[in-house]
Write a protein that holds these residues in place. Sequence first.
Motif, mmCIF file in Angstrom:
data_model
loop_
_atom_site.group_PDB
_atom_site.id
_atom_site.type_symbol
_atom_site.label_atom_id
_atom_site.label_comp_id
_atom_site.label_asym_id
_atom_site.label_seq_id
_atom_site.Cartn_x
_atom_site.Cartn_y
_atom_site.Cartn_z
ATOM 1 N N GLN A 266 0.822 -1.203 0.000
ATOM 2 C CA GLN A 266 0.000 0.000 0.000
ATOM 3 C C GLN A 266 0.862 1.261 0.000
ATOM 4 O OE1 GLN A 266 -3.824 0.068 0.270
ATOM 5 N NE2 GLN A 266 -3.126 -1.773 -0.783
ATOM 6 N N SER A 267 0.265 2.365 -0.409
ATOM 7 C CA SER A 267 0.972 3.645 -0.434
ATOM 8 C C SER A 267 1.467 4.004 0.965
ATOM 9 C CB SER A 267 0.028 4.739 -0.945
ATOM 10 O OG SER A 267 0.664 5.994 -0.927
ATOM 11 N N GLY A 268 2.685 4.523 1.043
ATOM 12 C CA GLY A 268 3.267 4.910 2.318
ATOM 13 C C GLY A 268 4.169 3.860 2.919
ATOM 14 N N MET A 269 4.188 2.669 2.338
ATOM 15 C CA MET A 269 5.056 1.604 2.814
ATOM 16 C C MET A 269 6.438 1.740 2.155
ATOM 17 S SD MET A 269 2.261 -1.557 2.881
ATOM 18 C CE MET A 269 3.209 -2.607 3.998
ATOM 19 N N ALA A 270 7.305 0.777 2.398
ATOM 20 C CA ALA A 270 8.636 0.788 1.788
ATOM 21 C C ALA A 270 8.955 -0.610 1.277
ATOM 22 C CB ALA A 270 9.688 1.232 2.800
ATOM 23 N N VAL A 271 9.720 -0.671 0.197
ATOM 24 C CA VAL A 271 10.188 -1.954 -0.318
ATOM 25 C C VAL A 271 11.231 -2.499 0.658
ATOM 26 C CG1 VAL A 271 11.314 -3.152 -2.227
ATOM 27 C CG2 VAL A 271 9.790 -1.223 -2.690
ATOM 28 N N ALA A 272 11.019 -3.717 1.133
ATOM 29 C CA ALA A 272 11.932 -4.327 2.095
ATOM 30 C C ALA A 272 12.896 -5.278 1.389
ATOM 31 C CB ALA A 272 11.146 -5.075 3.165
ATOM 32 N N ASN A 273 14.090 -5.374 1.931
ATOM 33 C CA ASN A 273 15.089 -6.270 1.360
ATOM 34 C C ASN A 273 14.745 -7.726 1.665
ATOM 35 O OD1 ASN A 273 17.328 -6.954 -0.085
ATOM 36 N ND2 ASN A 273 18.813 -6.075 1.339
ATOM 37 N N VAL A 274 15.013 -8.610 0.724
ATOM 38 C CA VAL A 274 14.682 -10.034 0.875
ATOM 39 C C VAL A 274 15.840 -10.889 0.367
ATOM 40 C CG1 VAL A 274 12.191 -9.660 0.667
ATOM 41 C CG2 VAL A 274 13.546 -10.110 -1.389
ATOM 42 N N LEU A 275 15.835 -12.136 0.788
ATOM 43 C CA LEU A 275 16.841 -13.088 0.336
ATOM 44 C C LEU A 275 16.212 -14.464 0.253
ATOM 45 C CD1 LEU A 275 19.852 -13.755 -0.283
ATOM 46 C CD2 LEU A 275 20.120 -14.192 2.177
ATOM 47 N N SER A 276 16.448 -15.165 -0.852
ATOM 48 C CA SER A 276 16.025 -16.547 -1.010
ATOM 49 C C SER A 276 17.211 -17.350 -1.514
ATOM 50 C CB SER A 276 14.869 -16.666 -2.006
ATOM 51 O OG SER A 276 14.626 -18.028 -2.332
ATOM 52 N N ASP A 277 17.381 -18.565 -0.959
ATOM 53 C CA ASP A 277 18.517 -19.381 -1.385
ATOM 54 C C ASP A 277 18.134 -20.417 -2.443
ATOM 55 O OD1 ASP A 277 17.152 -21.327 0.021
ATOM 56 O OD2 ASP A 277 18.836 -21.869 1.331
ATOM 57 N N HIS A 278 16.924 -20.269 -3.009
ATOM 58 C CA HIS A 278 16.491 -21.210 -4.045
ATOM 59 C C HIS A 278 15.921 -20.429 -5.222
ATOM 60 C CE1 HIS A 278 14.654 -24.631 -6.060
ATOM 61 N NE2 HIS A 278 15.248 -25.439 -5.196
ATOM 62 N N ASP A 279 16.347 -20.799 -6.436
ATOM 63 C CA ASP A 279 15.962 -20.012 -7.605
ATOM 64 C C ASP A 279 14.494 -20.146 -7.978
ATOM 65 O OD1 ASP A 279 16.046 -22.591 -8.558
ATOM 66 O OD2 ASP A 279 17.089 -22.097 -10.424
ATOM 67 N N GLN A 280 13.774 -21.110 -7.417
ATOM 68 C CA GLN A 280 12.350 -21.234 -7.719
ATOM 69 C C GLN A 280 11.467 -20.708 -6.588
ATOM 70 O OE1 GLN A 280 12.177 -25.481 -8.893
ATOM 71 N NE2 GLN A 280 11.816 -24.738 -10.973
ATOM 72 N N VAL A 281 12.074 -20.136 -5.589
ATOM 73 C CA VAL A 281 11.338 -19.493 -4.502
ATOM 74 C C VAL A 281 11.687 -18.009 -4.517
ATOM 75 C CG1 VAL A 281 11.006 -19.336 -2.010
ATOM 76 C CG2 VAL A 281 11.270 -21.578 -3.096
ATOM 77 N N LYS A 282 10.706 -17.180 -4.817
ATOM 78 C CA LYS A 282 10.915 -15.741 -4.944
ATOM 79 C C LYS A 282 10.097 -15.010 -3.887
ATOM 80 C CE LYS A 282 13.301 -16.449 -8.752
ATOM 81 N NZ LYS A 282 14.770 -16.258 -8.797
ATOM 82 N N VAL A 283 10.571 -13.817 -3.507
ATOM 83 C CA VAL A 283 9.946 -13.077 -2.411
ATOM 84 C C VAL A 283 9.798 -11.607 -2.794
ATOM 85 C CG1 VAL A 283 9.979 -12.626 0.071
ATOM 86 C CG2 VAL A 283 11.187 -14.622 -0.849
ATOM 87 N N ILE A 284 8.657 -11.026 -2.417
ATOM 88 C CA ILE A 284 8.398 -9.589 -2.534
ATOM 89 C C ILE A 284 7.929 -9.130 -1.158
ATOM 90 C CG2 ILE A 284 7.047 -7.789 -3.685
ATOM 91 C CD1 ILE A 284 6.551 -9.835 -5.973
ATOM 92 N N ALA A 285 8.511 -8.055 -0.627
ATOM 93 C CA ALA A 285 8.145 -7.649 0.734
ATOM 94 C C ALA A 285 8.032 -6.137 0.856
ATOM 95 C CB ALA A 285 9.168 -8.175 1.739
ATOM 96 N N PHE A 286 7.127 -5.723 1.749
ATOM 97 C CA PHE A 286 6.891 -4.313 2.016
ATOM 98 C C PHE A 286 6.875 -4.069 3.521
ATOM 99 C CE2 PHE A 286 4.862 -5.348 -2.014
ATOM 100 C CZ PHE A 286 5.437 -4.410 -2.858
ATOM 101 N N SER A 287 7.670 -3.094 3.928
ATOM 102 C CA SER A 287 7.716 -2.704 5.334
ATOM 103 C C SER A 287 6.624 -1.685 5.632
ATOM 104 C CB SER A 287 9.089 -2.095 5.641
ATOM 105 O OG SER A 287 9.101 -1.472 6.900
ATOM 106 N N ALA A 288 6.051 -1.758 6.830
ATOM 107 C CA ALA A 288 5.001 -0.812 7.227
ATOM 108 C C ALA A 288 5.489 0.626 7.125
ATOM 109 C CB ALA A 288 4.541 -1.114 8.643
ATOM 110 N N ASN A 289 6.748 0.870 7.470
ATOM 111 C CA ASN A 289 7.374 2.172 7.251
ATOM 112 C C ASN A 289 6.657 3.313 7.959
ATOM 113 O OD1 ASN A 289 9.473 3.697 6.054
ATOM 114 N ND2 ASN A 289 8.123 4.347 4.383
ATOM 115 N N GLY A 290 6.080 3.024 9.131
ATOM 116 C CA GLY A 290 5.383 4.068 9.881
ATOM 117 C C GLY A 290 3.972 4.350 9.421
ATOM 118 N N SER A 291 3.502 3.633 8.398
ATOM 119 C CA SER A 291 2.130 3.817 7.926
ATOM 120 C C SER A 291 1.169 3.006 8.791
ATOM 121 C CB SER A 291 2.002 3.375 6.469
ATOM 122 O OG SER A 291 2.130 1.954 6.369
ATOM 123 N N ASN A 292 -0.100 3.074 8.481
ATOM 124 C CA ASN A 292 -1.097 2.274 9.199
ATOM 125 C C ASN A 292 -1.235 0.871 8.633
ATOM 126 O OD1 ASN A 292 -1.802 4.357 11.005
ATOM 127 N ND2 ASN A 292 -3.178 5.275 9.466
#
Length: 502
Positions: A405-431
Amino acid sequence: MKFYLLITILVLPVIITPKAYSQQLHPFEARVTVDFSDKLRDWDGFGVNYVETSRTHDYRELKEDYSGFSYIDEPQRQEIIELIFGEDGLKPSILKMFLDPFQEGYTEQANDNKDPFKINKKGFDHFTTNENMLYFARNGVKTSRARGADIQIITTLYGPPGWMTRQKIFRGRDLDPAYKYELAEYMIAWAKFLKEDQKLPLMYLSIHNEGDHYVRWPMDAQTGYHNQHDHNMYWSPAQVVDFVKFMRPMMNKMGLSDVGLTPGECSDWYKFIGYGYAPALYEDEEALNNLAILTSHGFIGDHKDWFGDWRSDGNDLIRLKKPQMHSWVTSMTWGSMNLNFLEDVRRQIYDAKVNALIPWATVNTERWWYNSPNVGTAIRIREDKNIYFLEPGYYLYKHVSRAGQSGMAVANVLSDHDQVKVIAFSANGSNNPDAFTIINNNTQNPAKITITLKGAESRDFEAFETHFHTKWSKAGDYKFENNTLTIEIPQKSVTTFYGVKN
């Protein structure tokens, strides 16, 4: 009897639950780390796009409604509005609206007046070609605000009236320099109409749609219309710089100082840097200072004349001088509406380094997509039957659009397998709660994934999943003990975890 037995054998595997089915297969192991404290960049949200006129060369002869609200009744339209903007819907933060070429007539005699700095409202028809798109926008904003959210609107020039081009034809390739201020007025008149007459929250004005794509015209530019190409005009890097420089003060003078200006939308990130647009803006301090955000499409493929890749070079270059400059991908394909679509989304975010993402038309009809490379969508309208249905793209997009959602931040991620992917968003002080999406792109085996969280606001998460047996369902409630959880995720699936705020 043999026919009956054959049907039984074919149907039986379908009714086995994902959990029971996965237990018959050997899961592979993977480790994932989501670091909510490592914020890569601000996130402005995911968006939607209603397309009304995009290809018809004469609206008087062919009344196009690409997204198709004109083919269904009012209750159905309201259902779609709720499916997109409602509390249980996609919950977008951004809406893209096109400016078509038909709003100031078909010949120069329709010009509102001879002074591009004085708008004669009677000289523009903003309604005829936009009735359904305006309905979508008004109701989308209303529904979003009813749940305590809001929408940022970006509007993009699709193409100018034909009489403003050198060729004096619809979809002429080259702007007639004598009409550059008239074209600026055309965009400004539309922007003021959206803000002042329609009371819509317009935030940005984008000056072109895929104007880099000169291969869409013959070399002599004597013909312009092709039923497989959108309403475009060629924009050289020099022309983009020129417009950004003179339009900013022109917009300020004409009452749009609170609307940001963008450099238009190249076809992809490769062309934004490789065709000279980012370098031209970088070298011109005045143009660079007039930009509010960067914008480009993100159509990916092997053929560089038509597609590009996820390179961030253009964004990186501009951010050398403007480190906080936001960048939006304002159109991209839904592809085949499978997990590759989410991989495309992931790479736009983490490789191209964008702050917002809008796919191509969120609602689409079967009539208009037959010769389009963008057949995917979220919601399909059958104009011959006056019905609609949800495509797989809807459920896949729902995972990320609700998470980021708007107001969040893109969070850093790590996966050790090429068929497992991750997308993450930090609350970043938003609601909004911390959220992350895990994609298991293995078509055969479930994944036993150990997830480690860093900097999470909560240890309790609610999860939803989409896979071969379910479109969108709750996967469960999970507690991360010592910031760690091991969970089995089905093959060919996507699962999104939302933090539970205490």
